[in-house]
Scaffold this active site. Structure first.
Site, PDB file in Angstrom:
ATOM      1  CG  HIS A 145      -0.190   0.160   2.532  1.00 15.40           C
ATOM      2  ND1 HIS A 145       0.519  -0.885   3.100  1.00 15.40           N
ATOM      3  CD2 HIS A 145      -0.046   1.222   3.377  1.00 15.40           C
ATOM      4  CE1 HIS A 145       1.054  -0.489   4.233  1.00 15.40           C
ATOM      5  NE2 HIS A 145       0.741   0.797   4.425  1.00 15.40           N
TER       6      HIS A 145
ATOM      7  CG  ASP B 236       1.413   5.251   4.770  1.00 19.90           C
ATOM      8  OD1 ASP B 236       1.103   4.059   4.984  1.00 19.90           O
ATOM      9  OD2 ASP B 236       2.533   5.719   5.049  1.00 19.90           O
TER      10      ASP B 236
ATOM     11  CG  HIS C 261       5.054   1.152   2.853  1.00 19.58           C
ATOM     12  ND1 HIS C 261       4.474   2.286   2.337  1.00 19.58           N
ATOM     13  CD2 HIS C 261       4.477   0.956   4.073  1.00 19.58           C
ATOM     14  CE1 HIS C 261       3.607   2.772   3.200  1.00 19.58           C
ATOM     15  NE2 HIS C 261       3.577   1.971   4.263  1.00 19.58           N
TER      16      HIS C 261
ATOM     17  NE  ARG D 151       1.688   6.035   9.104  1.00 20.15           N
ATOM     18  CZ  ARG D 151       0.633   5.441   8.546  1.00 20.15           C
ATOM     19  NH1 ARG D 151       0.695   4.171   8.208  1.00 20.15           N
ATOM     20  NH2 ARG D 151      -0.497   6.104   8.359  1.00 20.15           N
TER      21      ARG D 151
END
Length: 366
Positions: free
Chosen positions: A168, A170, A317, A333
């Site tokens: 995906h 983000d 990623h 994150r």
């Protein structure tokens, strides 16, 4: 101590001790909160990308570093000797441009804490506050990454799925998805827990010219159903209604001007204008192209206190959940958001642009 924190909802003052997330993860384990509050819909904004002020030579970074090296020919750069907690504005600008060109940049042995990371993230764009994920108390802009061997349901869930389903970029279901993302891992298992990135530029370049031409101008629907399903499965309150967004299948990066493939199995659901069978056939082909593109992928082995800074506009990623018998993995994150994705028909591919620049430089030397 009193800590003043600026969030997406304004400036608030809260009384609490400054959190040491690494210590919490090691000593307490699961520390995240999942508030049952309603967030307002996200509002459109004009993105001012600091990478536009970046130095093509990245001198502010490279001249101060102890070591700089690329990890693959097309993707990934590692920089030693620079602390992200101490970046100047020019270094931030250069980092944004470097991430746009190289996809993902790694910094090991970083002292940056979660509060400093939030402030750094704001420099690159408004921070995304997630609809469902857990976060540290008082820090809704932070996504806590925490998986370990103690919950038997966790490995059961992930072991029933293949990692290639998890590729995906983000939050692409948002109208203005992520630009850069900063992820610090401060607790890592002794074995496993790698992350793989893939270059969207090279994924586009490795398609045939007829396929490239066919894809350009197509649009796809992105949704956050996977997050909704996970929230319902775990009894987590959905704090903002999820939206569907339509984005170009081939995207032009605003800093490099390069074309990149912009679909992935995590959030891309269908191609606009194609019937169900056609859409499924095309997306399955593109998803396999990404997951099987080992010649434009990078598998990164984390060490404690490493930070990855990547550009979601030109990479995909996926995390590898292979470490549940080995130990705990924790980090946090920060997700700055950027412009609404767009495609410019006159934009160039990475290969084309670099080849033309190399030819021009060769001519100038004659």
């Amino acid at each position: 101590m009193a800590l003043k924190t600026t969030t997406s909802f304004g400036t608030i003052s809260e009384q609490f001790q400054k959190l040491d997330l690494k210590a919490l993860a090691k000593q307490k384990g699961l520390y995240q909160v999942f508030p049952t509050v309603h967030y307002p819909p996200l509002e459109a904004f004009k993105h001012n990308d600091p990478g536009k002020l970046g130095d093509p030579k990245k001198a502010s970074l490279f001249d101060k570093a102890e070591k700089v090296f690329d990890l693959t020919p097309t993707l990934g750069t590692e920089i030693h000797g620079i602390q992200l907690s101490q970046l100047t504005n020019q270094q931030k600008n250069d980092l944004a441009l470097l991430a746009a060109e190289r996809g993902v940049v790694f910094f090991r042995d970083q002292d940056i804490d979660v509060y400093e990371a939030v402030e750094l993230g704001k420099y690159f764009g408004p921070l995304h506050v997630h609809n469902t994920t857990g976060h540290p108390e008082g820090l809704p802009e932070v996504i806590s990454i925490f998986y370990d061997e103690t919950n038997p349901e966790t490995p059961k869930y992930f072991e029933s799925r293949s990692a290639d389903e998890a590729w995906h970029s983000d939050i692409t279901y948002e109208s203005q998805p992520a630009g850069l993302t900063l992820l610090k891992l401060d607790v890592v298992p002794p074995i496993g827990g790698d992350t793989i990135w893939a270059s969207a530029y090279e994924a586009y370049d490795r398609l045939s010219a007829p396929m490239q031409k066919f894809l350009e101008g197509l649009e796809a629907v992105h949704d956050g159903q996977v997050h909704q399903d996970r929230a319902k499965r775990n009894g987590i309150f959905i704090r903002r209604d999820f939206v569907d967004s339509i984005h170009p299948v081939v995207r032009t990066h605003p800093l490099t001007g390069w074309k990149g493939l912009f679909v992935q199995p995590g959030f891309t659901k269908r191609i606009v204008g194609l019937n169900h069978k056609e859409s499924r056939l095309l997306l399955d082909f593109l998803f396999k192209h990404i997951s099987g593109g080992h010649d434009f992928q990078l598998r990164f082995k984390w060490t404690e206190d490493t930070v990855a800074v990547w550009d979601n506009r030109c990479t995909f990623h996926c995390a590898i959940f292979d470490y549940f018998s080995s130990g705990r993995r924790h980090g946090f994150r920060i997700t700055p958001t950027a412009e609404k994705p767009y495609f410019v028909s006159s934009s160039k591919s990475r290969r084309q642009d670099l080849a033309e620049k190399a030819a021009l430089a060769s001519e100038e030397k004659k």
